[in-house]
Design an enzyme around this catalytic site. Structure first.
Site, PDB file in Angstrom:
ATOM      1  N   SER A  42       0.814  -1.212   0.000  1.00 55.42           N
ATOM      2  CA  SER A  42       0.000   0.000   0.000  1.00 55.42           C
ATOM      3  C   SER A  42       0.849   1.264   0.000  1.00 55.42           C
ATOM      4  O   SER A  42       0.313   2.363  -0.032  1.00 55.42           O
ATOM      5  CB  SER A  42      -0.920  -0.001   1.229  1.00 55.42           C
ATOM      6  OG  SER A  42      -0.169  -0.195   2.410  1.00 55.42           O
ATOM      7  N   HIS A  90      -2.470  -3.101  -6.011  1.00 53.26           N
ATOM      8  CA  HIS A  90      -2.955  -2.765  -4.674  1.00 53.26           C
ATOM      9  C   HIS A  90      -4.476  -2.855  -4.574  1.00 53.26           C
ATOM     10  O   HIS A  90      -5.191  -2.014  -5.113  1.00 53.26           O
ATOM     11  CB  HIS A  90      -2.471  -1.358  -4.280  1.00 53.26           C
ATOM     12  CG  HIS A  90      -2.904  -0.938  -2.912  1.00 53.26           C
ATOM     13  ND1 HIS A  90      -3.245   0.365  -2.609  1.00 53.26           N
ATOM     14  CD2 HIS A  90      -3.078  -1.645  -1.771  1.00 53.26           C
ATOM     15  CE1 HIS A  90      -3.599   0.428  -1.335  1.00 53.26           C
ATOM     16  NE2 HIS A  90      -3.505  -0.768  -0.809  1.00 53.26           N
ATOM     17  N   GLU A 100      -5.538  -0.318  -7.389  1.00 55.44           N
ATOM     18  CA  GLU A 100      -4.503   0.613  -7.869  1.00 55.44           C
ATOM     19  C   GLU A 100      -3.445  -0.181  -8.631  1.00 55.44           C
ATOM     20  O   GLU A 100      -2.933  -1.187  -8.122  1.00 55.44           O
ATOM     21  CB  GLU A 100      -3.838   1.331  -6.691  1.00 55.44           C
ATOM     22  CG  GLU A 100      -4.614   2.498  -6.153  1.00 55.44           C
ATOM     23  CD  GLU A 100      -3.851   3.256  -5.074  1.00 55.44           C
ATOM     24  OE1 GLU A 100      -3.784   4.484  -5.164  1.00 55.44           O
ATOM     25  OE2 GLU A 100      -3.335   2.611  -4.132  1.00 55.44           O
ATOM     26  N   ASN A 156      -3.729   5.984  -0.336  1.00 52.18           N
ATOM     27  CA  ASN A 156      -3.139   6.202   0.981  1.00 52.18           C
ATOM     28  C   ASN A 156      -2.394   7.530   1.094  1.00 52.18           C
ATOM     29  O   ASN A 156      -2.223   8.042   2.202  1.00 52.18           O
ATOM     30  CB  ASN A 156      -2.238   5.028   1.356  1.00 52.18           C
ATOM     31  CG  ASN A 156      -3.053   3.826   1.790  1.00 52.18           C
ATOM     32  OD1 ASN A 156      -4.013   3.960   2.537  1.00 52.18           O
ATOM     33  ND2 ASN A 156      -2.697   2.646   1.318  1.00 52.18           N
TER      34      ASN A 156
END
Length: 291
Positions: free
Chosen positions: A119, A140, A152, A190
């Site tokens: 992440s 991800h 992702e 994130n």
């Protein structure tokens, strides 16, 4: 290349979710972990989650049986060498991931695509420690994997177009949506989410609001389904801290400095739901704020 078989490394929260969605989508899945107990628990959880989907008429009983038939497990990392695509979903520590890739690479087929569910960690750096940086990508998934629609896709500096196209096609077959991100610390989700959570912890740390008032304010004031502190507990406070450290170290900007209170909770072993205590105490019938 046509991807049919998928190896998943790590049978934890993310790994079992990834195995679940690939099996449902018609891929042959081989799940590995260092613990037989973890593998048994993962298979049992996947079975229960599939049964829940059957009860909600998301899939049929025959779909469930076919998915479980496509799922197998192994304790030997080398067994994943025969798969077309490998997804590493081990703990969010770079040294652990590098050690896994070092052990796995000698057993891989030349055409196998190697990916990490990291992440936040640099894809370029992880790829450089393998024999196939051009066939390495960040893949991800969001938690919980069967529910969340986004994946992702992160290209390292050496990732080739064929690898990116193959994974884009895979995401489509999973019925999910891809967001392409450049290889900078924490990527898109994130990079935005973790500073928000960190700021919520600062808001608590500085006494601006209580756990309850902060979460209520964000749920009712901004229409978030979960408050930031509740979400942090769900993700794991150790994971939140690790990502904030990646942002702080990688971008050298003080705005990413982890809140001392977040560090204190992690040092106490209060990591959220998985340990029974975080910003809430989960040991009773209903969660109770710890501050």
């Amino acid at each position: 290349m046509a991807i049919q078989s998928v190896g998943v490394i790590g049978a934890g929260q993310m790994g079992n979710g990834i195995a679940h969605v690939f099996a449902v989508a018609g891929f042959d899945v081989l799940l590995t972990d260092i613990s037989q107990d973890a593998l048994d628990k993962a298979v049992s959880l996947i079975d229960r989650n599939l049964e829940r989907q059957v009860s909600r008429e998301k899939i049929s009983a025959s779909d469930k049986k076919a998915a479980m038939d496509r799922l197998s497990t192994t304790l030997k990392l080398s067994d994943l060498g025969r798969t077309d695509l490998v997804i590493e979903a081990a703990t969010e520590r770079e040294t652990v991931k590098q050690a896994i890739f070092e052990d796995l690479v000698p057993h891989l087929k030349p055409e196998t695509i190697l990916t990490s569910n990291t992440s936040s960690i640099s894809i370029t750096r992880l790829a450089s420690r393998t024999d196939r940086p051009e066939k390495f990508m960040g893949f991800h998934f969001m938690n919980p994997v069967p529910v969340m629609q986004l994946v992702e896709l992160i290209r390292g500096i050496a990732t080739d177009e064929a690898t990116y196209s193959a994974l884009l096609d895979v995401v489509g077959k999973l019925g999910k949506t891809a967001a392409s991100a450049e290889d900078f610390p924490a990527f898109i989700v994130n990079r935005i989410l973790m500073p928000m959570i960190n700021e919520a912890v600062y808001t608590l740390y500085e006494g601006v609001g209580s756990v309850q008032s902060i979460d209520s304010a964000m749920k009712l004031g901004t229409n978030h389904p979960m408050g930031p502190l509740e979400l942090a507990d769900f993700i794991g406070l150790d994971t939140c801290l690790a990502i904030m450290n990646v942002l702080h170290d990688g971008l050298a900007d003080t705005k990413y400095r982890p809140c001392p209170l977040l560090t204190k909770y992690v040092e106490a072993g209060w990591l959220g739901r998985k340990t029974g205590r975080g910003f809430y105490d989960y040991r009773g019938e209903t969660p109770v704020p710890t501050r």
